[in-house]
Scaffold this motif. Structure first.
Motif, PDB file in Angstrom:
ATOM      1  N   GLY A 103       0.872  -1.275  -0.060  1.00  0.00           N
ATOM      2  CA  GLY A 103       0.027  -0.071  -0.026  1.00  0.00           C
ATOM      3  C   GLY A 103       0.874   1.376   0.145  1.00  0.00           C
ATOM      4  O   GLY A 103       1.834   1.235   0.090  1.00  0.00           O
ATOM      5  N   ASP A 104      -0.045   2.443  -0.236  1.00  0.00           N
ATOM      6  CA  ASP A 104       0.759   3.782  -0.263  1.00  0.00           C
ATOM      7  C   ASP A 104       1.437   4.112   0.680  1.00  0.00           C
ATOM      8  O   ASP A 104       2.466   4.571   0.765  1.00  0.00           O
ATOM      9  N   ILE A 116       0.984   3.607  -5.389  1.00  0.00           N
ATOM     10  CA  ILE A 116       1.497   2.400  -5.166  1.00  0.00           C
ATOM     11  C   ILE A 116       0.978   1.591  -6.695  1.00  0.00           C
ATOM     12  O   ILE A 116       1.736   0.615  -7.058  1.00  0.00           O
ATOM     13  N   TRP A 117      -0.040   2.045  -7.354  1.00  0.00           N
ATOM     14  CA  TRP A 117      -0.423   1.518  -8.600  1.00  0.00           C
ATOM     15  C   TRP A 117       0.696   1.548  -9.700  1.00  0.00           C
ATOM     16  O   TRP A 117       0.708   0.904 -10.668  1.00  0.00           O
ATOM     17  N   ARG A 120       4.071  -0.520  -8.164  1.00  0.00           N
ATOM     18  CA  ARG A 120       4.047  -1.809  -7.634  1.00  0.00           C
ATOM     19  C   ARG A 120       4.667  -2.461  -8.644  1.00  0.00           C
ATOM     20  O   ARG A 120       4.745  -2.157  -9.908  1.00  0.00           O
ATOM     21  N   ILE A 139       0.031  -3.846  -4.331  1.00  0.00           N
ATOM     22  CA  ILE A 139      -1.095  -3.390  -3.924  1.00  0.00           C
ATOM     23  C   ILE A 139      -1.800  -3.783  -2.796  1.00  0.00           C
ATOM     24  O   ILE A 139      -1.833  -5.085  -2.703  1.00  0.00           O
ATOM     25  N   HIS A 140      -2.563  -3.069  -1.983  1.00  0.00           N
ATOM     26  CA  HIS A 140      -2.935  -3.521  -0.567  1.00  0.00           C
ATOM     27  C   HIS A 140      -4.275  -4.247  -0.882  1.00  0.00           C
ATOM     28  O   HIS A 140      -5.123  -3.828  -2.014  1.00  0.00           O
ATOM     29  N   ALA A 143      -7.589  -2.946  -1.333  1.00  0.00           N
ATOM     30  CA  ALA A 143      -8.009  -1.722  -2.274  1.00  0.00           C
ATOM     31  C   ALA A 143      -9.440  -1.906  -2.945  1.00  0.00           C
ATOM     32  O   ALA A 143     -10.126  -1.052  -3.094  1.00  0.00           O
ATOM     33  N   TRP A 144      -9.650  -3.289  -3.211  1.00  0.00           N
ATOM     34  CA  TRP A 144     -10.988  -3.437  -3.792  1.00  0.00           C
ATOM     35  C   TRP A 144     -12.154  -3.460  -2.882  1.00  0.00           C
ATOM     36  O   TRP A 144     -13.460  -3.181  -3.127  1.00  0.00           O
ATOM     37  N   TRP A 160      -7.977  -6.979 -11.015  1.00  0.00           N
ATOM     38  CA  TRP A 160      -6.752  -6.292 -10.943  1.00  0.00           C
ATOM     39  C   TRP A 160      -5.867  -6.609  -9.792  1.00  0.00           C
ATOM     40  O   TRP A 160      -4.807  -6.619 -10.096  1.00  0.00           O
ATOM     41  N   VAL A 161      -6.554  -6.460  -8.616  1.00  0.00           N
ATOM     42  CA  VAL A 161      -5.735  -6.602  -7.529  1.00  0.00           C
ATOM     43  C   VAL A 161      -5.199  -7.970  -7.274  1.00  0.00           C
ATOM     44  O   VAL A 161      -4.081  -8.317  -6.852  1.00  0.00           O
ATOM     45  N   ASP A 168       3.179  -9.975  -8.692  1.00  0.00           N
ATOM     46  CA  ASP A 168       4.132  -9.472  -7.944  1.00  0.00           C
ATOM     47  C   ASP A 168       4.847 -10.232  -6.849  1.00  0.00           C
ATOM     48  O   ASP A 168       5.870 -10.310  -6.584  1.00  0.00           O
TER      49      ASP A 168
END
Length: 350
Positions: A103-104, A116-117, A120, A139-140, A143-144, A160-161, A168
């Motif tokens: 995360g950010d 972060i997007w 990452r 990404i955390h 997020a979603w 996506w997440v 990653d």
């Protein structure tokens, strides 16, 4: 239980070679006394990291902020860096191979960066963090969840997440197999003073670029890219290998006569027998044809179109493709630093 003073300290082996750094503990984390033990933790360890064979037992797990914030919202924290000294002391107290910044807020604490997007998937290193060990932003998983109430696009964000999280995690697996993992050395030749240091001193930058372009006529495969403002092409980049590219500026750096000669060389190269590669080639090809009358012959491969076929539900911008298919860290923000950095950015795109 007082929500403002509920603390969830670091959990796991303090000597672990892997550190997972998140943002804030959730309700379940506070109740369990273990970070990432709620829904986001299950996604992180059972789905993302689990798919790469990285277990919780291998990690020291903590957050940038150890208390449960009001309403669980980080933006309501009055002292967001309250635990920074303790976090950094613990991270640097033992040798580490990898720090996963989730995360950010974790990215910001470790590297002073946001986004972060964009970052990452990058392998980043800074001397003051665990002896320059690899830092991998992810990404955390929350997020979603934070966008779940939005009727439109929530399912796409979850996809996506999950997909990027698994990708990653594979990058994390690569780093653990080779802690020194880094990108190959890449060189961009352009009209920059630093570019010509240590090179042939009796050649002008114009002559040096001519010499570089002369080598492209023999390339079996090459890529091209332009940077533009409106209808004006500011520079043209060419790459004859993953490690070497050349960028020619057309913004008054050279005389009109020199520009014409360089354009002729570029035209001959792009008209030549080399197989051509580009990202969103339709845009570049139309600009080159309209402004300079240059046609692209023997076009072979468009990376944007290829990725759209492979992953139709994802975006296809070059930043994303670089983060997935190369070890090069995110670099687009550097183009704002100076004119030379702008040219180098074009060369990196190539």
């Amino acid at each position: 239980m007082n929500d403002l003073t509920s603390i969830c300290p670091p959990s796991g082996d303090e000597k672990a070679r892997v550190v997972v750094l998140g943002e804030v503990p959730g309700k379940e984390e506070v109740l369990n006394g273990e970070n990432f033990s709620g829904p986001t933790g299950r996604i992180l360890f059972e789905d993302h990291l689990g798919s790469a064979g990285i277990s919780r037992s291998q990690c020291l797990v903590m957050n940038t902020y150890w208390e449960r914030p009001p309403g669980g919202k980080f933006e309501l924290i009055r002292e967001p860096f309250k635990y920074e000294d303790q976090v950094m002391e613990l991270i640097n107290s033992y040798p580490r191979d990898l720090i996963i910044a989730i995360g950010d807020h974790a990215l910001n604490m470790l590297l002073g960066k946001l986004g972060i997007w964009k970052h990452r998937g990058s392998i980043l290193r800074v001397p003051h963090v665990a002896n320059n060990c690899a830092i991998l932003p992810m990404i955390h998983p929350a997020a979603w969840m934070r966008n779940k109430k939005q009727e439109e696009g929530s399912s796409g964000l979850e996809y996506w997440v999950r997909v990027l999280g698994r990708m990653d995690a594979q990058r994390a697996k690569q780093i653990l197999a080779k802690p020194s993992l880094c990108d190959i050395k890449r060189k961009v030749f352009t009209y920059g003073r630093s570019v010509f240091e240590g090179r042939i001193q009796n050649l002008s930058p114009y002559q040096r670029l001519q010499q570089e372009l002369g080598e492209y006529s023999q390339a079996s495969v090459l890529s091209f890219d332009i940077e533009s403002s409106g209808d004006d092409i500011l520079c043209i980049g060419l790459a004859k290998s993953p490690a070497s590219s050349t960028v020619i500026p057309f913004n008054g750096t050279f005389s009109r006569q020199e520009e014409v000669q360089l354009l002729r060389m570029v035209r001959d190269i792009l008209n030549g027998p080399s197989l051509k590669i580009a990202q969103n080639s339709d845009f570049d090809a139309q600009h080159l044809a309209r402004e300079f009358g240059i046609a692209i012959k023997n076009f072979w491969f468009d990376t944007m179109v290829a990725h759209a076929l492979l992953e139709p539900e994802m975006a296809h911008d070059l930043d994303l493709l670089v983060s997935i298919y190369t070890l090069h860290p995110f670099y687009a923000e550097e183009k704002k630093n100076s004119q030379e950095d702008f040219w180098i950015y074009c060369g990196r795109d190539c």
